[in-house]
Write a protein that holds these residues in place. Structure first.
Motif, PDB file in Angstrom:
ATOM      1  N   GLU A 126      -8.554  10.616  -5.006  1.00  0.00           N
ATOM      2  CA  GLU A 126      -7.487  11.551  -4.630  1.00  0.00           C
ATOM      3  C   GLU A 126      -7.141  12.499  -5.770  1.00  0.00           C
TER       4      GLU A 126
ATOM      5  N   LYS B 218      -6.617  -0.182   1.347  1.00  0.00           N
ATOM      6  CA  LYS B 218      -5.197   0.084   1.108  1.00  0.00           C
ATOM      7  C   LYS B 218      -4.360  -1.188   1.053  1.00  0.00           C
TER       8      LYS B 218
ATOM      9  N   THR C 268       6.153   3.081   0.538  1.00  0.00           N
ATOM     10  CA  THR C 268       4.713   3.327   0.447  1.00  0.00           C
ATOM     11  C   THR C 268       4.435   4.763   0.879  1.00  0.00           C
TER      12      THR C 268
ATOM     13  N   ASP D 171       1.234   7.798   1.093  1.00  0.00           N
ATOM     14  CA  ASP D 171      -0.167   8.172   0.932  1.00  0.00           C
ATOM     15  C   ASP D 171      -0.316   9.162  -0.215  1.00  0.00           C
TER      16      ASP D 171
ATOM     17  N   ASP E  94      -2.097  11.732  -0.547  1.00  0.00           N
ATOM     18  CA  ASP E  94      -2.257  13.142  -0.196  1.00  0.00           C
ATOM     19  C   ASP E  94      -1.029  13.692   0.511  1.00  0.00           C
ATOM     20  N   SER E  95       0.126  13.034   0.296  1.00  0.00           N
ATOM     21  CA  SER E  95       1.360  13.443   0.956  1.00  0.00           C
ATOM     22  C   SER E  95       2.427  13.793  -0.069  1.00  0.00           C
TER      23      SER E  95
ATOM     24  N   VAL F  48       1.772   6.904   6.763  1.00  0.00           N
ATOM     25  CA  VAL F  48       1.861   7.913   5.706  1.00  0.00           C
ATOM     26  C   VAL F  48       3.030   7.611   4.775  1.00  0.00           C
TER      27      VAL F  48
ATOM     28  N   THR G 254      -5.694  -1.152  10.663  1.00  0.00           N
ATOM     29  CA  THR G 254      -4.672  -0.224  10.146  1.00  0.00           C
ATOM     30  C   THR G 254      -3.464  -1.049   9.718  1.00  0.00           C
TER      31      THR G 254
ATOM     32  N   ASP H 173      -0.422  -0.303   8.949  1.00  0.00           N
ATOM     33  CA  ASP H 173       0.914   0.031   9.438  1.00  0.00           C
ATOM     34  C   ASP H 173       1.245  -0.676  10.750  1.00  0.00           C
TER      35      ASP H 173
ATOM     36  N   MET I 121       2.305  15.841   5.022  1.00  0.00           N
ATOM     37  CA  MET I 121       1.010  15.164   4.913  1.00  0.00           C
ATOM     38  C   MET I 121      -0.140  16.087   5.295  1.00  0.00           C
TER      39      MET I 121
END
Length: 300
Positions: free
Chosen positions: A62, A119, A137, A139, A141-142, A209, A230, A232, A256
Motif C-alpha cells: 500500500e 487481514k 480498524t 483499510d 487505502d482509505s 473499510v 471476509t 467483517d 475509500m
C-alpha cells in the motif's frame, strides 16, 4: 417441481425480490431519518470522557495510499488515540513509507510481518499491542473523517452492550463509470440498507473499510478468524451470537477506493456473497433485542 416450474419461480424471484426489498429499504431509510436523524445536530457529540482509542491499519503493498490513511488519523480531532500500522509482508515500498511516517509522527507504531497471512492475522498480531478500550480498524487505502472517531466513541460510552459501530464509507475515486455507479450505490442503496437493518435490530455486517470495536467484545470471541473469507461479516455474526449490539453511525464517514474494473468488482462481490452464505449456515438466527439507538433515545 419440474424444470419449467422452477424456471418460472426463478423468473418471479429475480423480478419481485429486488422490487419488494427496494421498497422496504426506502421505507426503512425514511423512517430512520424521521426517527433518528431529523432535527439532530450534525456537530460531533460532546463526550463526558475520552477513552483511549487504538487505530489499526493493516497494509499489504500500500505504498501509494498508506500516507493518506495515516495522515487522516493524526489530523483527527480526537485527542486520545494511538495508531498502529501492520505491514503484512509487503513486497513494494510500504515499509519505507512507514518509516518515513514514523519520523513525521513519533506516536506512530508499526508491526512488520515476514509472511503474508491476510487481514485477519494482521489484526490479531497487533491486537495484544493495543492500549485502547476502543479499537478502530481502517483499510490502508482509505481516509477517515476528522470527527468520525468522536461519533463512534459516543455509542461505546453510553451503551455498555455495544460491541461494534460500523461507519459510513464514501467513494473517493470517481474517474470511471464503474466507480461513479458505486458512488451512488454506497451513498444511497447501502446507506438505506444499513439504516433499515438497524431499525430491525440486526445489522448483517459492519463495514470492512472502517469499523470501531469494543476491545472486550473482540477478546470475548477470540479475535478475528483467519479462516473467514471476509473478516467483517464473520466478526459481525460472531459478536451477535454473543449478544453484543452492533450499531450503524451515518456520521462516521470514511473515504475509500473502490474497484474500477469488472474483474475487481466480481472478485469483491463473490467474496461477500460466499461469506454471507457460510455465515448463514454456521450461525443460527438469534432473537432480537432492542436497545436505544441514538442520542434522542438516550435522553428519552
Amino acid at each position: 417441481m419440474n424444470v419449467h416450474d422452477f424456471i418460472e419461480w426463478m423468473k418471479a424471484y429475480v423480478f419481485f425480490y429486488p422490487l419488494i426489498m427496494s421498497i422496504a429499504w426506502l421505507i426503512g431509510g425514511v423512517f430512520f431519518y424521521w426517527r433518528r436523524e431529523k432535527g439532530q445536530s450534525k456537530e460531533p457529540p460532546t463526550l463526558e470522557h475520552h477513552p483511549k482509542v487504538s487505530v489499526l491499519i493493516p497494509a499489504h503493498n500500500e505504498e501509494r495510499d498508506l500516507r493518506d490513511a495515516v495522515t487522516s488519523i493524526f489530523e483527527n480531532d480526537y485527542d486520545n488515540l494511538e495508531v498502529i500500522v501492520i505491514n503484512d509482508a509487503s513486497t513494494d515500498g510500504t515499509q519505507d513509507v512507514i518509516e518515513a511516517l514514523m519520523k513525521t509522527y513519533p506516536a506512530l507504531r508499526a508491526v512488520r510481518l515476514t509472511q503474508n497471512m491476510g487481514k485477519a492475522n494482521a489484526l490479531n498480531a497487533a491486537l495484544p499491542m493495543t492500549q485502547g478500550e476502543v479499537i478502530v480498524t481502517l483499510d490502508a487505502d482509505s481516509m477517515l473523517d476528522r470527527h468520525a472517531i468522536e461519533w463512534a466513541v459516543w455509542h461505546f460510552i453510553h451503551f455498555p452492550r455495544v460491541g461494534a459501530v460500523t461507519g459510513n464509507p464514501r467513494v473517493r475515486n470517481r474517474t470511471t463509470l464503474l466507480a461513479k455507479i458505486q458512488t451512488a450505490e454506497y451513498a444511497s442503496v447501502i446507506s438505506l440498507i444499513k439504516r433499515t437493518q438497524r431499525l430491525v435490530g440486526k445489522l448483517m455486517t459492519v463495514s470492512g473499510v472502517v469499523a470501531a470495536w469494543r476491545k472486550t467484545a473482540l477478546v470475548s470471541v477470540g479475535g478475528w478468524d483467519p479462516r473467514s473469507v471476509t473478516d467483517d461479516i464473520d466478526m459481525t455474526w460472531r459478536l451477535e451470537t454473543r449478544f453484543w449490539d452492533i450499531r450503524y453511525e451515518p456520521n462516521m464517514l470514511c473515504w475509500m477506493l473502490v474497484p474500477e474494473t469488472l474483474k475487481g468488482i466480481w472478485r469483491q462481490r463473490l467474496a461477500l456473497a460466499l461469506e454471507r452464505v457460510l455465515a448463514s449456515v454456521q450461525y443460527p438466527p438469534l432473537p432480537r433485542a432492542r436497545a436505544p439507538q441514538s442520542r434522542a433515545d438516550a435522553v428519552g
